[in-house]
Design a protein around this motif. Sequence first.
Motif, PDB file in Angstrom:
ATOM      1  N   GLU A 119       0.737  -1.265  -0.021  1.00 35.73           N
ATOM      2  CA  GLU A 119      -0.151   0.118  -0.089  1.00 35.73           C
ATOM      3  C   GLU A 119       0.739   1.272  -0.043  1.00 35.73           C
ATOM      4  O   GLU A 119       0.597   2.280  -0.673  1.00 35.73           O
ATOM      5  N   ALA A 120       1.884   1.354   0.824  1.00 42.15           N
ATOM      6  CA  ALA A 120       2.935   2.235   0.724  1.00 42.15           C
ATOM      7  C   ALA A 120       3.599   2.708  -0.540  1.00 42.15           C
ATOM      8  O   ALA A 120       3.623   3.668  -1.134  1.00 42.15           O
ATOM      9  N   MET A 121       3.933   1.539  -1.340  1.00 38.41           N
ATOM     10  CA  MET A 121       4.341   1.567  -2.678  1.00 38.41           C
ATOM     11  C   MET A 121       3.291   2.241  -3.520  1.00 38.41           C
ATOM     12  O   MET A 121       3.790   3.057  -4.513  1.00 38.41           O
ATOM     13  N   ALA A 124       1.969   5.741  -7.304  1.00 31.63           N
ATOM     14  CA  ALA A 124       0.831   6.002  -8.028  1.00 31.63           C
ATOM     15  C   ALA A 124       0.659   5.254  -9.339  1.00 31.63           C
ATOM     16  O   ALA A 124       0.448   6.128 -10.365  1.00 31.63           O
ATOM     17  N   PRO A 125       0.938   3.963  -9.539  1.00 27.34           N
ATOM     18  CA  PRO A 125       0.658   3.317 -10.779  1.00 27.34           C
ATOM     19  C   PRO A 125      -0.650   3.548 -11.436  1.00 27.34           C
ATOM     20  O   PRO A 125      -1.612   3.422 -10.332  1.00 27.34           O
ATOM     21  N   ALA A 131       1.383 -11.367 -16.818  1.00 34.34           N
ATOM     22  CA  ALA A 131       0.130 -11.647 -17.498  1.00 34.34           C
ATOM     23  C   ALA A 131      -1.164 -11.270 -16.665  1.00 34.34           C
ATOM     24  O   ALA A 131      -2.104 -11.082 -17.111  1.00 34.34           O
ATOM     25  N   THR A 132      -0.871 -11.339 -15.309  1.00 40.22           N
ATOM     26  CA  THR A 132      -1.999 -11.128 -14.446  1.00 40.22           C
ATOM     27  C   THR A 132      -1.958  -9.826 -13.585  1.00 40.22           C
ATOM     28  O   THR A 132      -2.715  -9.604 -12.853  1.00 40.22           O
ATOM     29  N   ASN A 133      -0.930  -9.064 -13.673  1.00 43.53           N
ATOM     30  CA  ASN A 133      -0.323  -8.080 -12.801  1.00 43.53           C
ATOM     31  C   ASN A 133      -0.545  -8.341 -11.447  1.00 43.53           C
ATOM     32  O   ASN A 133      -1.063  -7.511 -10.677  1.00 43.53           O
ATOM     33  N   MET A 164       9.167  -4.480 -10.485  1.00 45.54           N
ATOM     34  CA  MET A 164       9.080  -5.147 -11.881  1.00 45.54           C
ATOM     35  C   MET A 164       7.781  -4.800 -12.421  1.00 45.54           C
ATOM     36  O   MET A 164       7.594  -4.675 -13.585  1.00 45.54           O
ATOM     37  N   ALA A 165       6.745  -4.662 -11.561  1.00 43.38           N
ATOM     38  CA  ALA A 165       5.468  -4.438 -11.916  1.00 43.38           C
ATOM     39  C   ALA A 165       5.484  -2.853 -12.863  1.00 43.38           C
ATOM     40  O   ALA A 165       4.706  -2.699 -13.765  1.00 43.38           O
ATOM     41  N   LEU A 166       6.090  -2.150 -12.070  1.00 44.04           N
ATOM     42  CA  LEU A 166       6.252  -0.738 -12.796  1.00 44.04           C
ATOM     43  C   LEU A 166       6.935  -0.786 -14.201  1.00 44.04           C
ATOM     44  O   LEU A 166       6.391   0.058 -15.011  1.00 44.04           O
TER      45      LEU A 166
END
Length: 481
Positions: free
Chosen positions: A302-304, A309-310, A340-342, A383-385
């Motif tokens: 949550e902090a990330m 703010a993606p 694939a599923t984020n 990695m998600a970003l």
Amino acid sequence: MGRRRLVGATVAVCSVLLGTACSTAVQGEAVSVFHDPFNVAGMPATDGPSGLRPGASGPDRDIEGSDGGRIDELAGGAISDIEEYWQTAYPATFDDEFSPASALISWDANGFDGVFCEEDTYGLVNAGFCYLDRSIGWDRGELLPSLKRAHGDMGVVMVLAHEYGHAVARQSGMADEDTPTLLSEQQADCLSGAYMRWVAEDSSPRFTLNTGEGLNNVLAGVISFRDPVLTEGDPDVGYDEHGSAFERVSAFQFGFTDGPNACAAIDMREIGQRRGDLPVLLPEDQTGELPVTEDSVFSIVEAMDILFAPADPPALSFDAAEADSCADARPSPPASYCPATNTLVVDLPALQDLGAQADPTDAATLAIGDNTAYSVLMSRYMMALQHQRGGVALDDASAALRTACLTGVATVKMSKEVTTPDGNTVALTAGDIDEAVSGILTNGLAAGDVNGETVPSGFSRIDAFRLGVLSDTDRCFQRFP
């Protein structure tokens, strides 16, 4: 890591002078593509021998107090080798003639008849440069054998190269009696790095050092000499400060990468810039350890979300088996990212094991604790970003080092308090960056690509992480496109 209402045990403490350190083994999986084009400070990442060459010549100088044993033979040979390096490097750097240390002195800390620098050596488990008479000495009874056990021959050589760094800094005028300990120690770290580069380049007639696990092990020794983490009210604050693991490894790397000229550029202003706003002391009401739980993992994510703010924040799952079904990435436990599923998939028991605090009474440890685990979690978020930004591969060497760099960016952002929607306040605390550096060296997971594969060189992984700490997201993408 600190969070109000949820704090735990204190961080591990290691000797601020000299002590033992554990050897390390990289657990991340290295693949051949990572050997090229990425290297180690302009050198190929190599395997091979590290330590005393077969048939290497012994010391060129007498050792006062020596028992004639193998440890003194190794230490004396190391000093002769270090002096051979400085015979050429000193005039080239400082435009003056090199003057060797006045004497070499050996003692056994278990004995009662030794004196070094006007000090009784009983119980003196240390090595040092004496400013009074320009001598260099070492404990052959406890210190050097423990270093050899932990790091092999190069553990002994590294410490003596550091002590000789003090001699060089004093002779050259880089340091004098008024130089703060923090500065003089990092100058010596840097100068020892310059010598180790000479060994790694195969220039030493006595020693070899490969730039893979051999250099990783030397870096582990540097990390083990970090300062302990103190609270704001501790009476030892500001006394005999040597530097954090992050700071000391950075100084060593400056010398290894750019030679002794880089060491002359280290001053208190430079150290302050490198330290930036990173926390140095623990608040009185915090211990620096946040137990790894579902609750804490949710709070970190949550902090990330707040900090970065993606547009499409990644989902979070604690079903470890879910990583096995990801269509476009292999699991990288204890934290995985599935493009694939984020989704961030966390194997909580494994993450808890990774973040288990080292024994605070054992000086033979690296900085292992909660942020060894949380830095891996943050790396998967970064990695998600990268996936959302697009235009970059997620499964190659560049992705691995880019992730290490972005984890450094996240580490700095997380050093400021962030209040999550559930009302918790999350922030990195003093010692957390050292735990991240230790993890990056020993397992490489926070410097892994989407499949958890990492480059073989811990030096390169830490270098990428530091770039992120000292810069920003855009710089990470520019450096590792």
